[in-house]
Motif scaffolding. Structure first.
Motif, short mmCIF file in Angstrom:
data_model
loop_
_atom_site.label_atom_id
_atom_site.label_comp_id
_atom_site.label_asym_id
_atom_site.label_seq_id
_atom_site.Cartn_x
_atom_site.Cartn_y
_atom_site.Cartn_z
N SER A 24 0.81 -1.26 0.06
CA SER A 24 0.06 0.01 -0.05
C SER A 24 0.77 1.20 -0.24
N VAL A 25 2.28 1.18 -0.29
CA VAL A 25 3.12 2.38 -0.07
C VAL A 25 2.76 3.10 -1.59
N GLU A 26 2.61 4.41 -1.24
CA GLU A 26 2.59 5.25 -2.37
C GLU A 26 3.70 6.15 -2.59
N PRO A 27 3.99 6.79 -3.82
CA PRO A 27 4.97 7.58 -4.05
C PRO A 27 4.75 8.96 -3.11
N VAL A 28 5.99 9.58 -2.63
CA VAL A 28 5.68 10.87 -2.00
C VAL A 28 6.59 11.90 -2.99
N PRO A 29 5.78 12.99 -3.31
CA PRO A 29 6.51 13.77 -4.17
C PRO A 29 7.50 14.87 -3.44
N VAL A 30 8.24 15.29 -3.99
CA VAL A 30 9.37 16.20 -3.07
C VAL A 30 8.84 17.58 -2.80
N THR A 31 8.89 18.15 -1.90
CA THR A 31 8.00 19.54 -1.60
C THR A 31 9.11 20.59 -2.13
N LYS A 32 8.75 21.79 -1.96
CA LYS A 32 9.20 23.01 -2.53
C LYS A 32 10.29 23.16 -1.56
N GLN A 33 10.03 23.09 -0.22
CA GLN A 33 10.98 23.13 0.67
C GLN A 33 12.24 22.47 0.75
N ASP A 34 11.90 21.11 0.28
CA ASP A 34 12.93 20.20 0.04
C ASP A 34 13.81 20.57 -1.06
N LEU A 35 13.29 21.08 -2.11
CA LEU A 35 14.12 21.55 -3.36
C LEU A 35 14.85 22.69 -3.04
N VAL A 36 14.19 23.70 -2.40
CA VAL A 36 15.00 24.81 -1.77
C VAL A 36 16.27 24.33 -1.23
N ALA A 37 16.16 23.39 -0.04
CA ALA A 37 17.19 22.86 0.77
C ALA A 37 18.36 22.44 0.01
N MET A 38 17.94 21.46 -0.99
CA MET A 38 18.72 20.68 -1.73
C MET A 38 19.56 21.78 -2.62
N VAL A 39 18.85 22.76 -3.27
CA VAL A 39 19.47 23.70 -4.24
C VAL A 39 20.42 24.44 -3.57
N ASN A 40 20.24 25.03 -2.19
CA ASN A 40 21.25 25.57 -1.39
C ASN A 40 22.27 24.82 -0.92
N LEU A 41 22.00 23.45 -0.71
CA LEU A 41 23.13 22.79 -0.18
C LEU A 41 24.21 22.43 -1.62
N ASP A 42 23.52 22.45 -2.83
CA ASP A 42 24.29 22.25 -3.92
C ASP A 42 25.16 23.37 -4.24
N ARG A 43 24.67 24.67 -4.13
CA ARG A 43 25.37 25.64 -4.21
C ARG A 43 26.71 25.84 -3.34
N GLN A 44 26.48 25.38 -2.20
CA GLN A 44 27.63 25.56 -1.15
C GLN A 44 28.61 24.42 -1.65
N VAL A 45 28.25 23.39 -1.97
CA VAL A 45 29.07 22.37 -2.44
C VAL A 45 29.92 22.69 -3.78
N ILE A 46 29.38 23.42 -4.77
CA ILE A 46 29.87 23.73 -5.69
C ILE A 46 30.95 24.87 -5.48
N ASP A 47 30.79 25.66 -4.55
CA ASP A 47 31.67 26.81 -4.15
C ASP A 47 32.76 26.38 -3.29
N ALA A 48 32.54 25.18 -2.66
CA ALA A 48 33.48 24.68 -1.57
C ALA A 48 34.65 24.31 -2.14
N ASN A 49 35.98 24.48 -1.53
CA ASN A 49 37.11 23.86 -1.77
C ASN A 49 37.58 24.41 -3.13
N GLN A 50 37.18 25.66 -3.26
CA GLN A 50 37.74 26.48 -4.58
C GLN A 50 38.43 27.65 -4.04
N GLU A 51 39.57 27.98 -4.88
CA GLU A 51 40.51 28.94 -4.17
C GLU A 51 39.80 30.36 -4.95
N PRO A 52 39.47 31.27 -4.08
CA PRO A 52 38.90 32.62 -4.51
C PRO A 52 39.74 33.33 -5.88
#
Length: 514
Positions: A24-52
């Motif tokens: 009876s398990v049904e798919p759970v869509p991703v919420t906008k809050q989860d997407l925003v949190a993931m995008v913010n985390l991805d931006r931090q990862v992209i800029d991490a360990n990069q010489e300015p």
């Protein structure tokens, strides 16, 4: 006792309920809050360990940053690392299988049975049992199949060569990235050099348009002449806006290659005068062997051929009988057993006889694979040589066009200088001066574009030759050190001093699958 029997009867019902709940398990869509949190985390990862950025960026530093920080290149390196991990993991498949099992067995009634006479069909033995209703079993078994070992051996050869293929693809992606960075750097340099003049002339065009609007309102000039002047100025303004848009796109492309945010200001360190591109003083026929020896495409096909040979040998090996040896240590808590622990040794042979009839087909497929690999290699050799000749021809043409664009630029700048020195102050003279300045700007841009195309053709020659200026340990280097290594390696190439091909006195032996 009754509670135990009740629990045993309820076990099937409880298992069925658990199964139904799982279905009876049904798919759970991703919420906008989860997407925003993931995008913010991805931006931090992209800029991490990069010489300015700590100042203007040179061409060598731009290439170093592209190699170190470009996300597509990082993906290629991760694919290479994954292929290496799979190659290391495949070696364990050649080891014997060591399996341990343990279990608990429970029956709600005794495992009793009786016998019936075959002659009289009468019961010859009263019901009896020799197995406890509750018992624990366990065993540990070591087995080794010679056929599986052979198949795993060739599978390991395939995975190690797949790692080498991934390494070649990473090399091709890195060399292509450096060539793209070279081209984008010089086009973005044109934007940096010309944007000030574009903004200045655009401002003057808009001021002239406002003056013409005022003259049209006050009717101090011929209305037809005013409209013609405005049409000319609007056309020039459109040309300036097109130039600015094209230059702005080149800056964004370079920032994308360097993994820099598009909103970040990027200053390029350009030479006071563009470095002359002299004709290459090496005969192209001498470089064909260099291109073939360094070609990642040709080397990839060599590894692909090894994978194909291993696949054929796996198929032929499966035609043989399989011989398996095993040894097991078993235990059973059944109280009726005389020996509750025992050791068991066994061997067996399995053979699918019908596979023998496929031998000829397998041999035919092996010959076809060999012919296909040879045809692919020959075609790739021709493609590598053709790519070198095309890039060489384009570079020669671009150097010739660059000289022509420099002459045109010089002429346009002289015309614009004469227009600025004119003392006439009427609208027609002013518009003519602006038109000459726009023409001079277009000539400058054309020279920059031709120079960037010539640099692109030079990078294509390096790419066709398979020349790699990046050191093997570049991941551990700071950007400045990496830029120095890349620049020091590429300077002789830019002057036409290419490495000599490797020569062998002995014939090259054909490599097998190993």
């Amino acid at each position: 006792m009754k509670s135990q029997n009740y629990a045993r009867r309820m076990l099937p019902a409880m298992a069925m309920l658990a199964l139904l709940a799982g279905c009876s398990v049904e798919p759970v869509p991703v919420t906008k809050q989860d997407l925003v949190a993931m995008v913010n985390l991805d931006r931090q990862v992209i800029d991490a360990n990069q010489e300015p950025l700590d100042g203007p960026v040179t061409l060598d530093e731009a290439m170093a940053r592209a190699v170190a920080y470009n996300l597509d290149h990082r993906t290629r390196m991760m694919e290479e690392a994954l292929a290496l991990g799979q190659a290391n993991l495949a070696r364990y498949d050649m080891l014997p299988v060591l399996a341990a099992t343990a279990g608990y067995v429970n029956r709600d009634s005794m495992n009793a049975s009786s016998s019936r006479s075959l002659e009289t069909q009468r019961q010859s033995l009263e019901p009896s049992y020799s197995t406890d209703r509750d018992r624990f079993t366990s065993d540990i078994k070591l087995s080794w199949n010679i056929l599986d070992f052979g198949v795993s051996y060739f599978q390991s050869i395939q995975t190690t060569n797949n790692y080498l293929i991934a390494k070649m693809r990473q090399k091709k992606a890195m060399l292509r990235l450096m060539q793209q960075t070279r081209t984008a750097f010089w086009r973005a340099g044109a934007a940096q050099e010309l944007r000030g003049d574009i903004n200045r002339i655009s401002l003057e065009v808009r001021e002239t348009l406002r003056d013409l609007d005022k003259a049209q309102t006050e009717r101090v000039q011929n209305p037809a002449s005013v409209l013609q002047f405005k049409r000319t100025l609007l056309d020039l303004l459109g040309q300036l806006e097109s130039l600015d848009q094209a230059l702005g796109q080149s800056e964004i492309e370079l920032k994308n290659l360097l993994n820099i945010d598009p909103t970040t200001e990027l200053r390029l360190q350009l030479p006071a005068t563009l470095v002359p591109l002299a004709p290459l003083g090496v005969a192209i026929e001498q470089l064909e062997q260099v291109a073939l020896q360094n070609s990642a495409d040709v080397e990839e096909l060599v590894y692909t051929r090894r994978v194909e040979i291993a696949e054929v040998r796996k198929a032929l090996l499966r035609l043989l009988p399989g011989l398996e040896f095993s040894a097991a240590r078993n235990s059973d808590t059944n109280s009726f057993l005389t020996n509750q622990t025992w050791t068991e040794l066994s061997s067996r042979v399995t053979w699918n006889v019908f596979r023998v009839f496929t031998i000829q087909s397998q041999l035919d497929i092996a010959d076809a694979r060999e012919e296909l690999a040879t045809a692919r290699r020959l075609a790739m050799n021709m493609a590598v040589v053709s790519r070198l000749h095309l890039s060489w021809r384009r570079y020669v043409d671009m150097v010739s066009q660059l000289r022509r664009s420099e002459e045109i630029e010089k002429l346009e700048l002289e015309i614009a200088a004469l227009s600025k020195g004119s003392v006439a102050a009427d609208a027609g003279a002013r518009i003519e001066r602006i038109r000459n300045e726009v023409s001079a700007l277009r000539a400058q841009l054309r020279r920059f574009e031709t120079y960037a195309n010539a640099q692109d053709a030079l990078g294509q020659i390096f790419l066709a030759l398979g020349l790699n200026p990046v050191p093997a340990d570049f991941r551990a280097m700071p950007i400045k050190k990496l830029a120095e290594n890349i620049g020091g390696t590429m300077r002789p190439w830019e002057r036409g001093m290419f490495p000599d091909p490797i020569t062998l006195d002995l014939p090259i032996e054909r490599q097998g699958a190993k």
